[in-house]
Design an enzyme around this catalytic site. Structure first.
Site, PDB file in Angstrom:
ATOM      1  N   ASP A 102       0.863  -1.184   0.000  1.00 47.84           N
ATOM      2  CA  ASP A 102       0.000   0.000   0.000  1.00 47.84           C
ATOM      3  C   ASP A 102       0.903   1.239   0.000  1.00 47.84           C
ATOM      4  OD1 ASP A 102      -2.644   1.182   0.249  1.00 47.84           O
ATOM      5  OD2 ASP A 102      -2.230   1.515   2.350  1.00 47.84           O
ATOM      6  N   LYS A 130      -0.996  -1.704  -4.695  1.00 45.42           N
ATOM      7  CA  LYS A 130      -1.841  -0.505  -4.847  1.00 45.42           C
ATOM      8  C   LYS A 130      -0.925   0.683  -5.107  1.00 45.42           C
ATOM      9  CE  LYS A 130      -5.374  -0.624  -1.475  1.00 45.42           C
ATOM     10  NZ  LYS A 130      -5.913  -0.064  -0.210  1.00 45.42           N
ATOM     11  N   PHE A 151     -10.556   0.035  -0.566  1.00 47.26           N
ATOM     12  CA  PHE A 151     -10.239  -0.818   0.577  1.00 47.26           C
ATOM     13  C   PHE A 151     -10.770  -2.212   0.290  1.00 47.26           C
ATOM     14  CE2 PHE A 151     -10.016  -2.708   4.689  1.00 47.26           C
ATOM     15  CZ  PHE A 151      -8.788  -2.241   5.127  1.00 47.26           C
ATOM     16  N   VAL A 152      -9.860  -3.171   0.224  1.00 50.47           N
ATOM     17  CA  VAL A 152     -10.232  -4.521  -0.190  1.00 50.47           C
ATOM     18  C   VAL A 152     -10.098  -5.508   0.958  1.00 50.47           C
ATOM     19  CG1 VAL A 152      -9.672  -4.119  -2.622  1.00 50.47           C
ATOM     20  CG2 VAL A 152      -7.906  -5.000  -1.097  1.00 50.47           C
ATOM     21  N   ASP A 158      -7.936  -8.171   5.771  1.00 48.72           N
ATOM     22  CA  ASP A 158      -8.980  -7.968   6.769  1.00 48.72           C
ATOM     23  C   ASP A 158      -9.401  -6.517   6.874  1.00 48.72           C
ATOM     24  OD1 ASP A 158      -6.465  -7.114   8.059  1.00 48.72           O
ATOM     25  OD2 ASP A 158      -7.718  -6.896   9.838  1.00 48.72           O
ATOM     26  N   ARG A 164     -10.930 -12.259   6.484  1.00 46.22           N
ATOM     27  CA  ARG A 164      -9.731 -12.898   5.914  1.00 46.22           C
ATOM     28  C   ARG A 164     -10.079 -14.216   5.223  1.00 46.22           C
ATOM     29  NH1 ARG A 164      -5.213 -10.220   8.107  1.00 46.22           N
ATOM     30  NH2 ARG A 164      -5.429  -9.547  10.261  1.00 46.22           N
TER      31      ARG A 164
HETATM   32  P1  IMP Z   1       1.749  -0.310   3.931  1.00 49.50           P
HETATM   33  O1  IMP Z   1       2.816  -0.247   4.977  1.00 49.50           O
HETATM   34  O2  IMP Z   1       0.953   0.964   3.873  1.00 49.50           O
HETATM   35  O3  IMP Z   1       2.230  -0.728   2.561  1.00 49.50           O
HETATM   36  O4  IMP Z   1       0.687  -1.303   4.508  1.00 49.50           O
HETATM   37  C1  IMP Z   1       0.616  -2.608   4.225  1.00 49.50           C
HETATM   38  C2  IMP Z   1      -0.435  -3.228   5.117  1.00 49.50           C
HETATM   39  O5  IMP Z   1      -1.612  -2.416   5.196  1.00 49.50           O
HETATM   40  C3  IMP Z   1      -0.892  -4.538   4.540  1.00 49.50           C
HETATM   41  O6  IMP Z   1      -0.080  -5.607   4.979  1.00 49.50           O
HETATM   42  C4  IMP Z   1      -2.320  -4.627   5.054  1.00 49.50           C
HETATM   43  O7  IMP Z   1      -2.332  -5.194   6.340  1.00 49.50           O
HETATM   44  C5  IMP Z   1      -2.780  -3.205   5.191  1.00 49.50           C
HETATM   45  N1  IMP Z   1      -3.649  -2.769   4.065  1.00 49.50           N
HETATM   46  C6  IMP Z   1      -3.371  -1.816   3.148  1.00 49.50           C
HETATM   47  N2  IMP Z   1      -4.373  -1.685   2.271  1.00 49.50           N
HETATM   48  C7  IMP Z   1      -5.319  -2.574   2.641  1.00 49.50           C
HETATM   49  C8  IMP Z   1      -6.605  -2.936   2.091  1.00 49.50           C
HETATM   50  O8  IMP Z   1      -7.103  -2.407   1.091  1.00 49.50           O
HETATM   51  N3  IMP Z   1      -7.275  -3.925   2.764  1.00 49.50           N
HETATM   52  C9  IMP Z   1      -6.776  -4.542   3.860  1.00 49.50           C
HETATM   53  N4  IMP Z   1      -5.579  -4.252   4.387  1.00 49.50           N
HETATM   54  C10 IMP Z   1      -4.851  -3.265   3.784  1.00 49.50           C
END
Ligand code: IMP
Ligand code: MG
Length: 193
Positions: A102, A130, A151-152, A158, A164
Site C-alpha cells: 500500500d 496498490k 479498501f479490499v 482484513d 480474511r
Molecule cells: P503499507 O505499509 O501501507 O504498505 O501497509 C501494508 C499493510 O496495510 C498490509 O499488509 C495490510 O495489512 C494493510 N492494508 C493496506 N491496504 C489494505 C486494504 O485495502 N485492505 C486490507 N488491508 C490493507
C-alpha cells in the site's frame, strides 16, 4: 458474495491464475539457489500457503509479524517477531511475502531490518499492489495483481480482523468501514499489520 462486499475484484479462478504466474516467476528466479519464504503475519498466510505449493523447487518457510506503535508525526516504531528465531535467517536468501503493498512503509522497513540482521539477500513478493497509494519509493520484485485505491478484503486481507476467510478479493462497502469511523469519508488506513 458477502453482504458487506460492494463488488468482487478477483474471484477464485482469477486468483489461481495470478498465483500460477507468480509461482513460475519465483521458480525461475530461485532455481538452483537456497531460499526461505518469509510470510508476513497475519494477512499473507493464505497467499503464501497457496504460492509455495505451486513452487516445485526446494525452499524453507518462516514467519514474521510486524506491529507498529506510535502516532502522528512521530516515526512509528516497528516491532518484529520472527518464527523461527531471526538468527536462523542470517546468511539466507529471503523472499518476503505480504498480502498488499500500500504505502510501502511496512515492507521497505522490513527489508531494511532483515538486511541489518544479516540476510544475504531480500526480495519481495506481494499478492496485491496498490501503486496509487505509495508514500515511499518501493516496488515489489513479484506481484500477483495491481488494484485501484479501494479498501479490499478477503483472501487474507482484513478489516478490523474480519473477512480474511473470504475465498475472493472484494471491495468493502463504505457503510461497513464508516460505521466504525463516524464522519470519515476516506477508507481506513492500516497500521501495517
Ligand atoms: P503499507 O505499509 O501501507 O504498505 O501497509 C501494508 C499493510 O496495510 C498490509 O499488509 C495490510 O495489512 C494493510 N492494508 C493496506 N491496504 C489494505 C486494504 O485495502 N485492505 C486490507 N488491508 C490493507
Ligand atoms: Mg497485513
Amino acid at each position: 458474495m458477502h453482504e458487506d462486499v460492494e463488488r468482487i475484484l478477483f474471484n477464485e479462478q482469477q486468483i489461481v491464475a495470478g498465483i500460477d504466474r507468480v509461482a513460475e516467476e519465483v521458480t525461475r528466479a530461485y532455481r538452483g539457489r537456497d531460499f526461505t519464504v518469509v510470510s508476513v503475519l497475519k494477512g499473507a498466510c493464505i497467499f503464501a500457503s497457496d504460492l509455495i505449493r505451486r513452487i516445485p523447487i526446494p525452499l524453507e518457510l518462516a514467519f514474521v509479524s510486524a506491529s507498529s506503535y506510535g502516532a502522528g508525526t512521530q516515526a512509528r516504531e516497528l516491532v518484529l517477531n520472527f518464527f523461527p528465531a531471526e538468527s536462523e535467517l542470517a546468511g539466507r536468501n529471503l523472499l518476503l511475502v505480504d498480502d498488499i503493498l500500500d504505502t510501502g512503509r511496512t515492507l521497505s522497513r522490513l527489508v531494511d531490518e532483515l538486511v541489518q540482521r544479516g540476510a544475504a539477500e531480500v526480495r519481495t513478493c506481494v499478492f496485491l499492489d496498490k501503486p496509487a497509494r505509495r508514500a515511499v519509493d518501493f516496488h515489489a520484485d513479484f506481484r500477483a495483481f495491481e488494484v485501484d485505491d479501494l479498501f479490499v478484503v478477503g483472501y487474507g486481507l482484513d478489516f478490523a480482523g474480519r473477512y480474511r476467510n473470504l475465498p475472493f478479493v472484494g471491495a468493502l462497502k463504505q457503510e461497513c468501514w464508516s460505521r466504525s469511523r463516524p464522519g470519515t469519508r476516506s477508507p481506513p488506513r492500516s497500521d501495517g499489520v
